[in-house]
Enzyme design. Structure first.
Site, PDB file in Angstrom:
ATOM      1  N   TRP A 169       0.877  -1.177   0.000  1.00 34.82           N
ATOM      2  CA  TRP A 169       0.000   0.000   0.000  1.00 34.82           C
ATOM      3  C   TRP A 169       0.916   1.230   0.000  1.00 34.82           C
ATOM      4  CZ3 TRP A 169      -1.732   2.920   4.762  1.00 34.82           C
ATOM      5  CH2 TRP A 169      -2.699   3.872   4.438  1.00 34.82           C
ATOM      6  N   ASP A 251      -0.316  -4.933   9.632  1.00 30.02           N
ATOM      7  CA  ASP A 251      -1.314  -3.968   9.192  1.00 30.02           C
ATOM      8  C   ASP A 251      -2.578  -4.754   8.877  1.00 30.02           C
ATOM      9  OD1 ASP A 251      -2.922  -2.129   7.972  1.00 30.02           O
ATOM     10  OD2 ASP A 251      -1.433  -1.427   6.530  1.00 30.02           O
ATOM     11  N   LYS A 287     -12.963  -0.456   6.418  1.00 30.96           N
ATOM     12  CA  LYS A 287     -13.568  -1.352   5.425  1.00 30.96           C
ATOM     13  C   LYS A 287     -14.569  -2.302   6.070  1.00 30.96           C
ATOM     14  CE  LYS A 287      -9.823   0.154   3.451  1.00 30.96           C
ATOM     15  NZ  LYS A 287      -9.345   0.653   2.217  1.00 30.96           N
TER      16      LYS A 287
HETATM   17  N1  KET Z   1      -3.520  -0.354   5.398  1.00 29.27           N
HETATM   18  C1  KET Z   1      -3.822  -0.847   4.182  1.00 29.27           C
HETATM   19  C2  KET Z   1      -3.146  -2.079   3.720  1.00 29.27           C
HETATM   20  C3  KET Z   1      -4.763  -0.177   3.401  1.00 29.27           C
HETATM   21  O1  KET Z   1      -5.046  -0.681   2.207  1.00 29.27           O
HETATM   22  C4  KET Z   1      -5.378   0.998   3.854  1.00 29.27           C
HETATM   23  C5  KET Z   1      -6.324   1.740   3.016  1.00 29.27           C
HETATM   24  C6  KET Z   1      -5.038   1.430   5.147  1.00 29.27           C
HETATM   25  C7  KET Z   1      -4.109   0.737   5.889  1.00 29.27           C
HETATM   26  C8  KET Z   1      -5.604   2.652   5.788  1.00 29.27           C
HETATM   27  O2  KET Z   1      -6.934   2.765   5.868  1.00 29.27           O
HETATM   28  P1  KET Z   1      -7.633   3.774   6.926  1.00 29.27           P
HETATM   29  O3  KET Z   1      -8.699   4.415   6.139  1.00 29.27           O
HETATM   30  O4  KET Z   1      -6.591   4.740   7.399  1.00 29.27           O
HETATM   31  O5  KET Z   1      -8.115   2.891   7.996  1.00 29.27           O
HETATM   32  N2  KET Z   1      -6.383   1.564   1.759  1.00 29.27           N
HETATM   33  C9  KET Z   1      -7.317   2.163   0.799  1.00 29.27           C
HETATM   34  C10 KET Z   1      -7.645   3.604   1.008  1.00 29.27           C
HETATM   35  C11 KET Z   1      -6.477   4.523   1.043  1.00 29.27           C
HETATM   36  O6  KET Z   1      -5.566   4.427   0.224  1.00 29.27           O
HETATM   37  O7  KET Z   1      -6.489   5.396   1.955  1.00 29.27           O
HETATM   38  C12 KET Z   1      -6.845   1.868  -0.615  1.00 29.27           C
HETATM   39  O8  KET Z   1      -5.784   1.254  -0.798  1.00 29.27           O
HETATM   40  O9  KET Z   1      -7.560   2.204  -1.564  1.00 29.27           O
END
Ligand code: KET
Length: 442
Positions: A169, A251, A287
């Site tokens: 990511w 993560d 999610k």
């Molecule tokens: N870790 C991973 C692996 C991840 O894909 C995301 C979010 C996050 C942490 C952080 O999510 P939060 O909203 O802070 O709980 N991924 C999606 C959104 C983004 O990029 O912010 C994505 O990959 O589309």
């Protein structure tokens, strides 16, 4: 009288940076004022590779546009989903007149923290029973990673180097350097097999310094959708724990989204924690509860003994306090309500499974649509990859073409958010992929 009125409007308009014809001589900003700015040298930054896709999508007036960029769940109708169970929890919160808007403690809602640790580690976790787990409510997964990263940078006795998978990511590569950790990669994905480069991963972890920090995706690896098998996890754990005494940092952004089961998706984390070693875990409810914008998550640090855990907690507070003081109440209160109420918890699991199942059904529909079109190439990875994303193997040129000619928005690395797809949009995506593959062969 009128002149006074006009002057007031002119002054208000200037204040609001509006142009209003009041009949008075206009006062304009000198174009040279920009060059006098102390920030005149600031360069225009590029949009974020993931969130910038939504910015571009929003600008497109086409009614056929489809956003498969950001990993956010959509219904069959292409709409964002607020889970029923979240609505119920919110109604309960609203009805409870004893609630107030006081500041939370620095580490957030205690009940939320306890329940979050139990969710990822299991309610029967020995580490929890032995009071070796410190949990802090943080600003979703991102905030949990950042606080954990800064804590490690300040206090870890081992090398302040974190290894992240290649690819990972994209935000990992920005979070950890800013937290103060040198950030390196280990081999993870093999584009030839579209699977895990297990040998490469093991070699790179062995070659990494003893004690280095190793970032692991708990399940549903983003962006590849490729997870280690249970045997491979055991091999990884053997290197990290026994051979190299490294520090695992999980993560966990997709618990429940990979298999549809919360426990199955926590398997790897629990294996590492149950061997008694130290472990960091960043959890996100974005999610799996659809609480994206509420920014609710947790950092758990599993220490080897309770006295260390208590001191660690005191220092985590010192990381958080000057960063944002204390976390917001609302999202964590929703989560605590759901996790503490049997009926709501059961209902959540059903809704979560339904989201995971819809994504799996999209995988089948897309695979069938490409097969029906006889699209060149092998597309079985669409079925095999796990979680929200398909890492298609499409290149930048093909993606740009699909966006231009088919109004399909996705990240330039060829990642598709399957959660943004619906039965209605599958044919459009399949047409776009088919055409892109024929036009620009890899
Ligand atoms: N870790 C991973 C692996 C991840 O894909 C995301 C979010 C996050 C942490 C952080 O999510 P939060 O909203 O802070 O709980 N991924 C999606 C959104 C983004 O990029 O912010 C994505 O990959 O589309």
């Amino acid at each position: 009288m009128e002149a006074v009125h006009n002057r007031r409007i002119a002054s208000l308009a200037r204040h609001l940076c509006l142009e209003v014809d009041t009949g008075l001589p206009s006062i304009s900003f000198s174009p040279t004022s920009a060059s006098r700015s102390s920030f005149g040298h600031v360069k225009q930054a590029p949009e974020d590779p993931i969130l910038g896709v939504t910015v571009e999508y929003n600008k497109d007036p086409s009614p056929m546009k489809v956003n498969l960029g950001v990993g956010a769940y959509r219904t069959e109708e292409g709409k964002p989903l607020v889970l029923n169970v979240v609505r119920k929890a919110e109604e309960q919160l609203l009805a409870d007149r004893s609630r107030n808007k006081e500041y939370l403690p620095i580490t957030g809602i205690a009940q939320f923290n306890k329940l979050s640790a139990e969710l990822i580690l299991g309610s029967d976790s020995p580490a929890i029973a032995q009071k070796r787990v410190v949990t802090a409510q943080c600003l979703s997964g991102t905030g949990s990673l950042r606080v954990g990263g800064e804590f490690i940078a300040h206090h870890y006795s081992g090398p302040k180097i974190i290894y992240v998978p290649a690819p990972t990511w994209g935000n990992h590569l920005k979070i950890f350097p800013l937290a103060g950790l040198e950030t390196r990669t280990y081999r993870y994905y093999n584009p030839k097999t579209r699977g895990l480069d297990y040998q490469g991963m093991i070699e790179d972890l062995r070659a990494a310094p003893n004690g280095a920090v190793v970032l692991l995706h708990a399940c549903a690896h983003n962006p590849t959708g490729v997870d280690p098998t249970k045997d491979e996890w055991e091999g990884i754990r053997n290197v990290v724990r026994n051979e190299k005494q490294q520090l695992p940092f999980f993560d966990s952004a997709y618990q429940g989204f990979a298999s549809g089961s919360l426990d199955t998706d926590a398997w790897a984390v629990r294996r590492f924690v149950n061997d008694g070693g130290e472990t960091f875990i960043a959890q996100s409810y974005a999610k799996n509860m659809g609480l994206y914008g509420e920014r609710v998550g947790a950092l758990s640090i599993v220490a080897t003994d309770p006295a260390v855990a208590a001191r660690v907690e005191s220092q985590v507070k010192l990381v958080i306090r000057p960063m944002y003081s204390n976390p917001p109440t609302y999202g964590a209160a929703i989560v605590a309500n759901i996790l503490s109420n049997r009926a709501l918890f059961e209902e959540w699991k059903v809704e979560l499974k339904a989201m995971a199942d819809r994504i799996i059904s999209m995988r089948h529909q897309l695979f069938d649509a490409l097969t029906a079109r006889r699209t060149p190439g092998n597309w079985t990875h669409i079925l095999n990859q796990i979680g929200m994303f398909t890492f298609t193997g499409l290149n930048k040129q093909q993606v740009e073409y699909m966006t231009r000619d088919y109004h399909i928005y996705m990240t330039l690395d060829g990642r598709i958010s399957m959660a943004g797809l619906s039965s209605r949009t599958v044919p459009q995506l399949a047409d776009a992929i088919h055409s892109a593959v024929i036009k620009f062969s890899n």
